[in-house]
Write a protein that holds these residues in place. Structure first.
Motif, PDB file in Angstrom:
ATOM      1  N   MET A 193       2.127  18.352   4.637  1.00 18.13           N
ATOM      2  CA  MET A 193       2.346  17.522   3.413  1.00 18.13           C
ATOM      3  C   MET A 193       2.382  15.991   3.920  1.00 18.13           C
ATOM      4  O   MET A 193       3.049  15.286   4.569  1.00 18.13           O
ATOM      5  N   GLN A 194       1.669  15.253   2.553  1.00 19.10           N
ATOM      6  CA  GLN A 194       1.666  13.969   2.912  1.00 19.10           C
ATOM      7  C   GLN A 194       2.838  13.279   2.167  1.00 19.10           C
ATOM      8  O   GLN A 194       3.161  13.526   0.866  1.00 19.10           O
ATOM      9  N   ASN A 195       3.267  12.221   2.785  1.00 20.22           N
ATOM     10  CA  ASN A 195       4.381  11.297   1.937  1.00 20.22           C
ATOM     11  C   ASN A 195       3.730  10.429   0.845  1.00 20.22           C
ATOM     12  O   ASN A 195       2.693   9.970   0.966  1.00 20.22           O
ATOM     13  N   ALA A 196       4.425  10.353   0.031  1.00 20.91           N
ATOM     14  CA  ALA A 196       3.932   9.469  -1.459  1.00 20.91           C
ATOM     15  C   ALA A 196       4.326   8.011  -1.004  1.00 20.91           C
ATOM     16  O   ALA A 196       5.025   7.748  -0.161  1.00 20.91           O
ATOM     17  N   PRO A 197       3.303   7.238  -1.407  1.00 26.25           N
ATOM     18  CA  PRO A 197       3.414   5.779  -0.908  1.00 26.25           C
ATOM     19  C   PRO A 197       4.736   5.245  -1.482  1.00 26.25           C
ATOM     20  O   PRO A 197       5.139   5.598  -2.579  1.00 26.25           O
ATOM     21  N   PRO A 198       5.221   4.094  -0.818  1.00 30.14           N
ATOM     22  CA  PRO A 198       6.407   3.460  -1.409  1.00 30.14           C
ATOM     23  C   PRO A 198       6.474   2.735  -2.815  1.00 30.14           C
ATOM     24  O   PRO A 198       5.301   2.533  -2.985  1.00 30.14           O
ATOM     25  N   GLN A 199       7.267   2.898  -3.432  1.00 30.72           N
ATOM     26  CA  GLN A 199       7.352   2.150  -4.602  1.00 30.72           C
ATOM     27  C   GLN A 199       6.850   0.712  -4.838  1.00 30.72           C
ATOM     28  O   GLN A 199       7.219   0.039  -3.812  1.00 30.72           O
ATOM     29  N   ARG A 200       6.106   0.203  -5.472  1.00 31.75           N
ATOM     30  CA  ARG A 200       5.636  -1.108  -5.576  1.00 31.75           C
ATOM     31  C   ARG A 200       6.459  -1.914  -6.528  1.00 31.75           C
ATOM     32  O   ARG A 200       6.600  -1.435  -7.858  1.00 31.75           O
ATOM     33  N   TYR A 201       7.215  -2.803  -6.128  1.00 35.86           N
ATOM     34  CA  TYR A 201       8.126  -3.581  -7.054  1.00 35.86           C
ATOM     35  C   TYR A 201       7.475  -4.824  -7.505  1.00 35.86           C
ATOM     36  O   TYR A 201       8.275  -5.607  -8.368  1.00 35.86           O
ATOM     37  N   SER A 202       6.518  -5.189  -6.641  1.00 34.07           N
ATOM     38  CA  SER A 202       6.060  -6.837  -7.005  1.00 34.07           C
ATOM     39  C   SER A 202       4.925  -7.107  -6.708  1.00 34.07           C
ATOM     40  O   SER A 202       4.006  -6.182  -5.816  1.00 34.07           O
ATOM     41  N   THR A 203       3.863  -7.909  -7.118  1.00 34.47           N
ATOM     42  CA  THR A 203       2.809  -8.362  -6.759  1.00 34.47           C
ATOM     43  C   THR A 203       2.758  -9.365  -5.466  1.00 34.47           C
ATOM     44  O   THR A 203       1.816  -9.693  -5.016  1.00 34.47           O
ATOM     45  N   LEU A 204       4.054 -10.046  -5.362  1.00 33.21           N
ATOM     46  CA  LEU A 204       3.927 -10.745  -4.376  1.00 33.21           C
ATOM     47  C   LEU A 204       4.548 -10.350  -2.899  1.00 33.21           C
ATOM     48  O   LEU A 204       4.419 -10.922  -2.041  1.00 33.21           O
ATOM     49  N   PHE A 205       5.385  -9.085  -3.095  1.00 38.13           N
ATOM     50  CA  PHE A 205       5.840  -8.460  -1.910  1.00 38.13           C
ATOM     51  C   PHE A 205       5.202  -7.008  -1.800  1.00 38.13           C
ATOM     52  O   PHE A 205       5.061  -6.357  -2.697  1.00 38.13           O
ATOM     53  N   SER A 206       4.769  -6.684  -0.663  1.00 39.05           N
ATOM     54  CA  SER A 206       4.441  -5.533  -0.143  1.00 39.05           C
ATOM     55  C   SER A 206       5.643  -4.547   0.189  1.00 39.05           C
ATOM     56  O   SER A 206       6.763  -5.098   0.713  1.00 39.05           O
TER      57      SER A 206
END
Length: 188
Positions: free
Chosen positions: A1-14
């Motif tokens: 089972m693959q983990n979902a990518p983390p939430q993207r909160y910003s276009t300036l921050f990863s």
């Protein structure tokens, strides 16, 4: 089972790591995310010849108020983010915890001016009016007098300090030299 990518909160921050909901029983539902950006100022806000990587933690409470990201973005574009180790909002109060190296660098007026600029940013928020305070964090062993997380988490000071130290231990928060990802290096 693959983990979902983390939430993207910003276009300036990863987003390097994300806890989307409270974990455990610290404070009022404390949980955290670790964000990364390129930084052109070092930890004491002096210009760099080459950018560094800056990892910092967002400390969430039970409501996971993502508006704190807008404030972090504003700090970033105004050149105020480089000393930040932790940032969080709780009960309409923003807490910014900076590296002790910055906090004690220069005169007391430097930190007062820094805090005044942050207070001005939160007073001018379009979506709400928040209070703001600045604390400090020192990862050096045996430096408890250089740690003051203010009200970033509503819990006993020793528990908050342990929590923040554990996050820093896992992620080595702050500014550091850029190193290419191992996946991108030429194969031998």
């Amino acid at each position: 089972m693959q983990n979902a990518p983390p939430q993207r909160y910003s276009t300036l921050f990863s987003t390097l790591y994300d806890e989307p909901a409270p974990v455990g029983t610290l404070g009022r539902g404390a949980h955290y995310s670790v964000l990364r950006c390129a930084e052109w100022l070092n930890v004491v806000r002096e210009p760099l010849q080459h950018p560094q990587i800056h990892d910092f933690a967002v400390i969430w409470d039970e409501d996971h108020d993502t508006r704190v990201i807008q404030v972090a973005e504003q700090l970033y574009v105004e050149g105020l983010l480089s000393p930040v180790q932790f940032i969080g909002e709780r009960k309409a109060s923003l807490t910014v915890v900076v590296a002790a190296k910055f906090y004690f660098h220069g005169s007391e007026k430097v930190i007062q001016n820094y805090e005044s600029r942050i207070i001005q940013i939160v007073e001018d928020l379009a979506f709400d009016t928040w209070n703001a305070e600045v604390g400090m964090f020192d990862r050096s062993p045996g430096s408890p007098h250089q740690n003051d997380a203010r009200a970033i988490i509503a819990a006993e000071e020793h528990r908050v300090q342990t929590y923040l130290s554990n996050i820093d231990s896992l992620w080595a928060l702050g500014t550091k030299p850029y190193k290419p990802s191992p996946c991108c290096e030429a194969e031998s």
